[in-house]
Structure formats: C-alpha cells, structure tokens
Design an enzyme around this catalytic site. Structure first.
Site, short mmCIF file in Angstrom:
data_model
loop_
_atom_site.label_atom_id
_atom_site.label_comp_id
_atom_site.label_asym_id
_atom_site.label_seq_id
_atom_site.Cartn_x
_atom_site.Cartn_y
_atom_site.Cartn_z
N LYS A 112 6.60 -8.81 19.62
CA LYS A 112 6.54 -9.89 20.08
C LYS A 112 5.54 -10.60 19.52
O LYS A 112 4.13 -10.38 19.58
CB LYS A 112 6.60 -10.12 21.62
N ASN A 123 0.55 -0.94 0.17
CA ASN A 123 0.09 0.34 0.02
C ASN A 123 0.88 1.18 -0.18
O ASN A 123 2.25 1.46 0.21
CB ASN A 123 -0.53 0.15 1.04
N ALA A 149 0.11 -3.50 13.32
CA ALA A 149 0.21 -2.04 13.79
C ALA A 149 1.28 -1.63 13.94
O ALA A 149 0.98 -2.25 15.11
CB ALA A 149 -1.56 -1.01 13.17
N HIS A 188 23.82 0.44 10.35
CA HIS A 188 25.17 1.36 10.97
C HIS A 188 26.00 0.73 11.97
O HIS A 188 25.42 0.19 12.76
CB HIS A 188 24.55 2.76 10.72
N GLY A 239 -0.18 -1.44 9.16
CA GLY A 239 -0.02 -0.28 8.85
C GLY A 239 1.27 0.20 9.69
O GLY A 239 1.03 0.36 11.40
#
Length: 184
Positions: A179, A84, A159, A114, A141
C-alpha cells in the site's frame, strides 16, 4: 490457436503439457544455468548470454547471478538496469522494466496465475498477465510483484512487499498487501 499464442494473449493455456512451451522453458533454463556458472569477472560472456536470452536490453545493465526466468524473450530491460542476486522473472507474459530500475536481492516478478477451479488447475492450465515497471523505480529486497501489476515512475517498493495491485508514480509503497504510505 497454439498454447503459446494463448499464453501471449493472456488466455488460459496449457503450461505443463505443451511440448513447444516445455522445450522453450528448457532452452531458457539451460541459458540461465550457463549464465549462473560464469565467473563474476567474465562480464563480456555474461552480457552475451543475457542478450541471447532476453527479448530486449539497452546498452548498460547488470544482472547479478543467480538469475532465473521461464522464457526470457518476454523480458525487456531499460538503460541502467540493475537486478541483484536471486532474481526470478517468470515471464509467460511481457515483463518490461524502464530506465534506472534498481532491484534488491531475492525479488520475484511473476506473470503466471492459476485457476481457482481445481479441475482446470490440475490439467496444467494457467494464465499470464504482463508486468510493467516504470523509470527510476527502486524495489527493496524480497519483494514479489504479481501478475498484471504496474509500478509508476519514480516510485519505491519497500522490502518484503507483496505487490498485487498497481502502484502509482512518485510514491513509497510497502507491505503485504503493498500500500502507498507516502507521496514523493
């Protein structure tokens, strides 16, 4: 070894100052920009641009603009893939999506990491670890999938989750850090 070879091998590599990688990212960003400016109704041209950008696609897939990635050639999407709006895939390493993967808006898949050592980090060094998303996975989302993570078949990521460890098959996993909360 070239910096690209180091990148693909999961070693520390120069992401910021290597001309070959910088040029590849610019080419990719140009294609993403072209894709993002296409009319939503211009589905044929969208598929053409995405197929020229990604490493592998199957027949049926949808990527809803805007979409951004770093290289494109490290991304593989399975059959019936859906990403999406506002999808970001930073693909310095492979990012492989299985079949029937549904991804909600504002999700990110980040293969790059990094060094914690400030001197090496300030030299532009980074590493990349691949991400693998199984078949029949739904990602809610705003989820972020971090370097080296695998999500097993049939699982659901809630989400807003920050997925920093592998998620097994057939579970619902949510949170920061993500989790398992329920087996399916």
């Amino acid at each position: 070894m070239t910096e690209k070879e180091k990148m693909l091998a999961g070693m520390l590599y120069d992401a910021n100052y290597d001309k070959e990688l910088a040029d590849e990212r610019l080419r990719c960003k140009d294609l993403c920009h072209e894709y993002n400016l296409l009319l939503p109704s211009n589905i044929e041209k969208q598929r053409e641009v995405i197929r020229s950008l990604l490493g592998k696609t199957k027949k049926t897939f949808t990527i809803t603009a805007p979409f951004w990635c770093d290289y494109g050639y490290n991304i593989e999407v399975g059959e019936n893939f859906y990403l999406n709006h506002n999808g970001i895939i930073l693909d310095a390493a492979k990012v492989v999506f299985g079949d029937n993967v549904f991804i909600a808006p504002n999700c990110g898949f980040y293969t790059a990491g990094h060094p914690l050592d400030v001197e090496r980090r300030n030299k532009g060094l980074e590493y990349a670890k691949s991400i693998h998303i199984g078949n029949n996975v739904w990602i809610g989302g705003g989820a972020s999938i971090l370097p080296g993570v695998s999500v097993g078949d049939n699982s659901v990521i809630g989400a807003g989750s920050i997925v920093n460890k592998n998620v097994p098959a057939n579970v619902i996993a949510v949170g920061n850090p993500c989790k398992v909360i329920k087996e399916l």
